[in-house]
Design an enzyme around this catalytic site. Sequence first.
Site, mmCIF file in Angstrom:
data_model
loop_
_atom_site.group_PDB
_atom_site.id
_atom_site.type_symbol
_atom_site.label_atom_id
_atom_site.label_comp_id
_atom_site.label_asym_id
_atom_site.label_seq_id
_atom_site.Cartn_x
_atom_site.Cartn_y
_atom_site.Cartn_z
ATOM 1 N N ARG A 43 -2.987 6.360 7.816
ATOM 2 C CA ARG A 43 -1.992 6.160 8.881
ATOM 3 C C ARG A 43 -2.582 6.578 10.230
ATOM 4 O O ARG A 43 -2.350 5.950 11.249
ATOM 5 C CB ARG A 43 -0.711 6.954 8.571
ATOM 6 C CG ARG A 43 0.106 6.325 7.462
ATOM 7 C CD ARG A 43 1.454 7.010 7.280
ATOM 8 N NE ARG A 43 1.415 8.199 6.450
ATOM 9 C CZ ARG A 43 1.502 8.206 5.125
ATOM 10 N NH1 ARG A 43 1.597 7.075 4.466
ATOM 11 N NH2 ARG A 43 1.479 9.335 4.452
ATOM 12 N N PHE A 51 3.600 -4.891 2.606
ATOM 13 C CA PHE A 51 3.860 -3.919 1.538
ATOM 14 C C PHE A 51 4.165 -2.563 2.206
ATOM 15 O O PHE A 51 3.523 -1.552 1.946
ATOM 16 C CB PHE A 51 2.660 -3.777 0.583
ATOM 17 C CG PHE A 51 2.196 -5.078 -0.022
ATOM 18 C CD1 PHE A 51 2.745 -5.542 -1.204
ATOM 19 C CD2 PHE A 51 1.202 -5.844 0.590
ATOM 20 C CE1 PHE A 51 2.317 -6.749 -1.781
ATOM 21 C CE2 PHE A 51 0.771 -7.045 0.040
ATOM 22 C CZ PHE A 51 1.321 -7.497 -1.152
ATOM 23 N N ASP A 64 8.424 -5.890 2.596
ATOM 24 C CA ASP A 64 8.335 -5.281 1.270
ATOM 25 C C ASP A 64 9.386 -5.961 0.414
ATOM 26 O O ASP A 64 10.370 -6.481 0.928
ATOM 27 C CB ASP A 64 8.614 -3.774 1.339
ATOM 28 C CG ASP A 64 8.065 -3.016 0.134
ATOM 29 O OD1 ASP A 64 7.044 -2.329 0.278
ATOM 30 O OD2 ASP A 64 8.678 -3.114 -0.959
ATOM 31 N N ASN A 90 8.718 -11.397 -0.892
ATOM 32 C CA ASN A 90 7.438 -11.280 -1.572
ATOM 33 C C ASN A 90 6.355 -11.454 -0.499
ATOM 34 O O ASN A 90 6.297 -12.488 0.172
ATOM 35 C CB ASN A 90 7.353 -12.392 -2.627
ATOM 36 C CG ASN A 90 6.048 -12.335 -3.388
ATOM 37 O OD1 ASN A 90 5.001 -11.977 -2.847
ATOM 38 N ND2 ASN A 90 6.113 -12.695 -4.653
ATOM 39 N N ALA A 91 5.502 -10.464 -0.341
ATOM 40 C CA ALA A 91 4.539 -10.481 0.768
ATOM 41 C C ALA A 91 3.592 -11.673 0.676
ATOM 42 O O ALA A 91 3.169 -12.221 1.700
ATOM 43 C CB ALA A 91 3.752 -9.178 0.800
ATOM 44 N N ASP A 97 -1.296 -3.201 2.221
ATOM 45 C CA ASP A 97 -1.396 -2.044 1.305
ATOM 46 C C ASP A 97 -0.622 -2.336 0.013
ATOM 47 O O ASP A 97 0.453 -1.768 -0.219
ATOM 48 C CB ASP A 97 -0.831 -0.802 2.018
ATOM 49 C CG ASP A 97 -0.987 0.458 1.177
ATOM 50 O OD1 ASP A 97 -1.809 0.463 0.247
ATOM 51 O OD2 ASP A 97 -0.280 1.454 1.460
ATOM 52 N N CYS A 148 -5.330 0.688 -4.446
ATOM 53 C CA CYS A 148 -5.019 1.998 -5.021
ATOM 54 C C CYS A 148 -5.285 2.014 -6.529
ATOM 55 O O CYS A 148 -4.734 2.821 -7.249
ATOM 56 C CB CYS A 148 -3.579 2.405 -4.715
ATOM 57 S SG CYS A 148 -2.364 1.234 -5.310
#
Length: 392
Positions: A208, A225, A247, A274-275, A295, A335
């Site tokens: 961030r 997201f 999101d 839905n991104a 992300d 991630c």
Amino acid sequence: MIEVRVKPGVEEKIRGFFSWVYNAEILEIKGEPKPGDFVKVLDSKKKFLGYGYINPNTKIAVRLLSFEKGEEISKELIKRRILSALEYRKKLNINSNAYRLVHSEGDLLPGLIVDMYDQYAVIEITTYGMFKMKDWVLEALVEILKPKGVYQKVSDYAMNIEGFDEEERILYGTVPERIKIWEGDLEFYVDVIKGQKTGFYLDQRRARKMIRDLVKPGDVCLDAFCHTGGFALSMIKKGAKSVIAVDMSERALSLGKENAKLNGLEGIQWVEDNAFHFLRKLYREGYKFDVIVIDPPSFARTKAHVENALRGYKELCVTGLKLAKAGGYFAIYSCSFHITREHLLEVILQASRDVKKPLRIVGESFQDLDHPWILQMPNTLYLKGIYLEVLR
Ligand SMILES: C[S@@+](CC[C@H](N)C(=O)[O-])C[C@H]1O[C@@H](n2cnc3c(N)ncnc32)[C@H](O)[C@@H]1O
């Protein structure tokens, strides 16, 4: 105590502080272990390697908590490990009252996550062995931190693999529906009870800050997201003119809106969609952005999902890069441990060829330091981010 002898050659890894023994690496077990039993791990010549707990039903059979002879697993050891985890976090001088206190193998407490939100602790247990030590963990947390409350989150995925059953509930004191935390100059509401993970993506704290450094006053930004708006709020706080934040979780978005209000920030358009579809729609409608953050959730929980996950990443990179202005910035994160930094770079490279845009790498980030990355345990590194300047 049950003894586990490992096959010749495996000892080298364990002497090098790798804290897992796979089922296939076991030569012999003395005793009849049940899930969660404590074990002493020996090399093939019966020399001491460490102490851990076993689950005979899982691929990772033993997880070690100690490599020191005589340092057997006990209530005191758990307390010492939590104390040293806290000492480490104090040294980090984290600019927030929310941080990860215990990061599983990263703190030699395999199977245990503890996140602190102001005066509340949220724990998540992911192994049978740690599940059996839950009362010790709770006692130590209450003694050391004197929290107002401790909440337990569960992962159905982990419980299925490990074979234990738990419920999400308050384990100690009281826990409000929402906890207010601060990070730098921003405040956030965290919904630990119904929110994702333990409530907030603490691991992206450093990211961030890096995104904030890329945003210039007046920029037009995209946060794909966005969850409860960690990046979107940081961008607006830096002076961005507008942010579109998308999101698919209605709950996350409604907390995001409240977070913007809490900080007196305007200019974020919150979109529930839905991104993947939404980014394509933005492109069709001719949108262009100065800073784009992507992300996504972990698309690859296991190795078997990597190929599909890379296809998803490629699509996000292609559409994301098309949406970037010349001279703008594009950041993308993974991630999942299984999607490596090299995977990410390769996918970005392929996408840049497709859209014919040269890129300059301007930064990289990993999970923030309160989520320790232990060199000897490669899987403790899970979060990677690449920051690029789009040159045309
Ligand atoms: C890794 S989190 C993002 C964390 C966020 N950037 C932050 O710093 O708080 C992933 C988010 O993606 C959302 N999500 C998952 N699949 C999605 C999809 N197909 N489209 C849009 N959002 C999605 C989840 O609801 C979750 O909030």
